[in-house]
Design a protein around this motif. Structure first.
Motif, short mmCIF file in Angstrom:
data_model
loop_
_atom_site.label_atom_id
_atom_site.label_comp_id
_atom_site.label_asym_id
_atom_site.label_seq_id
_atom_site.Cartn_x
_atom_site.Cartn_y
_atom_site.Cartn_z
N ALA A 51 0.84 -1.21 0.00
CA ALA A 51 0.00 0.00 0.00
C ALA A 51 0.86 1.25 0.00
CB ALA A 51 -0.91 0.01 1.21
N SER A 52 0.48 2.22 -0.78
CA SER A 52 1.32 3.40 -0.94
C SER A 52 1.18 4.35 0.23
CB SER A 52 0.96 4.11 -2.24
OG SER A 52 -0.43 4.33 -2.27
N LYS A 53 -0.01 4.43 0.79
CA LYS A 53 -0.17 5.32 1.94
C LYS A 53 -1.15 4.72 2.94
CE LYS A 53 -3.61 8.15 -0.38
NZ LYS A 53 -3.89 8.01 -1.70
N GLN A 54 -0.97 5.17 4.16
CA GLN A 54 -1.84 4.69 5.21
C GLN A 54 -3.07 5.59 5.25
OE1 GLN A 54 -0.02 4.62 9.04
NE2 GLN A 54 -1.99 4.25 10.03
N THR A 55 -4.24 5.01 5.00
CA THR A 55 -5.42 5.84 4.85
C THR A 55 -6.38 5.75 6.03
OG1 THR A 55 -6.34 4.03 3.59
CG2 THR A 55 -5.45 5.88 2.34
N SER A 56 -6.32 4.68 6.76
CA SER A 56 -7.29 4.53 7.83
C SER A 56 -6.65 3.87 9.04
CB SER A 56 -8.47 3.70 7.34
OG SER A 56 -7.98 2.58 6.65
N ARG A 57 -7.35 3.89 10.11
CA ARG A 57 -6.84 3.35 11.36
C ARG A 57 -6.57 1.85 11.23
NH1 ARG A 57 -9.28 1.47 16.20
NH2 ARG A 57 -7.95 1.94 17.97
N VAL A 58 -5.46 1.43 11.84
CA VAL A 58 -5.17 0.00 11.85
C VAL A 58 -6.23 -0.73 12.65
CG1 VAL A 58 -3.58 -1.72 12.77
CG2 VAL A 58 -2.69 0.23 11.52
N ALA A 59 -6.77 -1.77 12.08
CA ALA A 59 -7.80 -2.52 12.77
C ALA A 59 -7.21 -3.76 13.46
CB ALA A 59 -8.89 -2.94 11.79
N ILE A 60 -6.27 -4.39 12.78
CA ILE A 60 -5.76 -5.67 13.26
C ILE A 60 -4.24 -5.66 13.33
CG2 ILE A 60 -5.63 -8.15 12.76
CD1 ILE A 60 -8.23 -7.96 11.24
N MET A 61 -3.72 -6.14 14.44
CA MET A 61 -2.29 -6.39 14.54
C MET A 61 -2.08 -7.89 14.45
SD MET A 61 0.35 -5.73 17.69
CE MET A 61 0.79 -4.06 17.32
N MET A 62 -1.30 -8.33 13.46
CA MET A 62 -1.00 -9.75 13.33
C MET A 62 0.36 -10.03 13.93
SD MET A 62 -2.84 -11.41 10.44
CE MET A 62 -4.51 -10.90 10.12
N VAL A 63 0.43 -11.05 14.77
CA VAL A 63 1.69 -11.38 15.42
C VAL A 63 2.13 -12.78 15.01
CG1 VAL A 63 2.92 -11.53 17.61
CG2 VAL A 63 0.98 -9.97 17.40
N GLY A 64 3.25 -12.86 14.30
CA GLY A 64 3.83 -14.14 13.93
C GLY A 64 4.84 -14.60 14.97
N GLU A 65 5.74 -15.47 14.58
CA GLU A 65 6.71 -16.00 15.53
C GLU A 65 7.99 -15.18 15.54
OE1 GLU A 65 9.19 -19.62 14.86
OE2 GLU A 65 7.86 -20.46 16.38
#
Ligand code: URA
Ligand code: SF4
Length: 230
Positions: A51-65
């Motif tokens: 994505a070129s720009k951040q347009t809206s509030r982050v909804a989800i944080m994904m956490v890997g290992e």
């Protein structure tokens, strides 16, 4: 001996400021455990690959290992094979990639040599604990509506060592001081499935969990749909 850096963890290296660029710079100097020694660089969280720009509030944080071989070289999370599968499944679940912040429980790649290859080695509970202040700082900076744990390492780090993905995946969980959490499979586990049939089944289950995450994260406000450009 007490007071050694590997027992201290990352806390002394984490700046006060809750800004992702500042944290992401500071993590490069972290010596909170031994893992920085054999890694190319720390891999901090980020929003989106394309994505070129951040347009809206982050909804989800994904956490890997932890970062894999590709991530360690490129300095960005989920850019290798597991990341490709994650991107495809997010799209299938109707989740806007630019509203997802992706990170890992441990920021440095842990590996052992096998010939010329660097083989992923599971981080220990102590290393996951040592790295936790970075994850906490990310949660405070990003303020996601929902955390999605990808696989057992992240899930057990946040929800306790007794947490069982097989039984509890796709269901909302609550841990003190954190946003709601939903755990699901790790895309690498899907890639390692023993047969095509297993792989298809696990992938479908993963997408279903992501849909559940989307339903929750969207809440009352509808996310803005954007067209994914190839
Ligand atoms: N697997 C993870 O858990 N994280 C990455 O960033 C890549 C692969
Ligand atoms: Fe610091 Fe985490 Fe890297 Fe260990 S793995 S050195 S705690 S950033």
């Amino acid at each position: 001996m007490a007071g050694r850096s590997d027992e201290m963890g990352a806390a002394p290296f984490v700046p006060e400021e809750r800004s992702i660029p500042i944290l992401g710079e500071a993590v490069q100097k972290c010596r909170g455990c031994e893992l920085y020694r054999d890694a190319t660089q720390a891999v901090f969280g980020e929003i989106d690959a394309g994505a070129s720009k951040q347009t809206s509030r982050v909804a989800i944080m994904m956490v890997g290992e932890q970062p894999g071989d590709q991530e360690d070289r490129q300095g960005r999370p989920f850019v290798g094979p597991a990341g490709k599968l994650l991107d495809a499944c997010l799209e299938e679940a109707g989740i806007d990639r630019d509203r997802v912040y992706v990170t890992n429980a441990v920021k440095h790649f842990k590996w052992e040599p096998r010939g010329k290859l660097r083989i992923h080695k599971k981080p220990s509970a102590r290393e996951i604990r040592a790295c936790r202040p970075w994850l906490n700082a990310e949660v405070e900076a990003v303020k996601p509506r929902l955390i999605v744990c990808l696989g057992a390492t992240a899930a057990q780090g946040l929800l306790g060592s007794g947490f069982k993905i097989t039984q509890e995946h796709g269901k909302l969980q609550q841990a003190t001081g954190l946003p709601p959490i939903l755990a699901t499979l790790h895309p690498s586990a899907i890639l390692r499935a023993p047969s095509d049939e297993d792989r298809q089944r696990q992938r479908a289950s993963f997408v279903q969990d992501l849909r559940e995450a989307a339903r929750f994260a969207d809440g009352a406000s509808k996310p803005r749909r954007r067209t994914v450009q190839e």
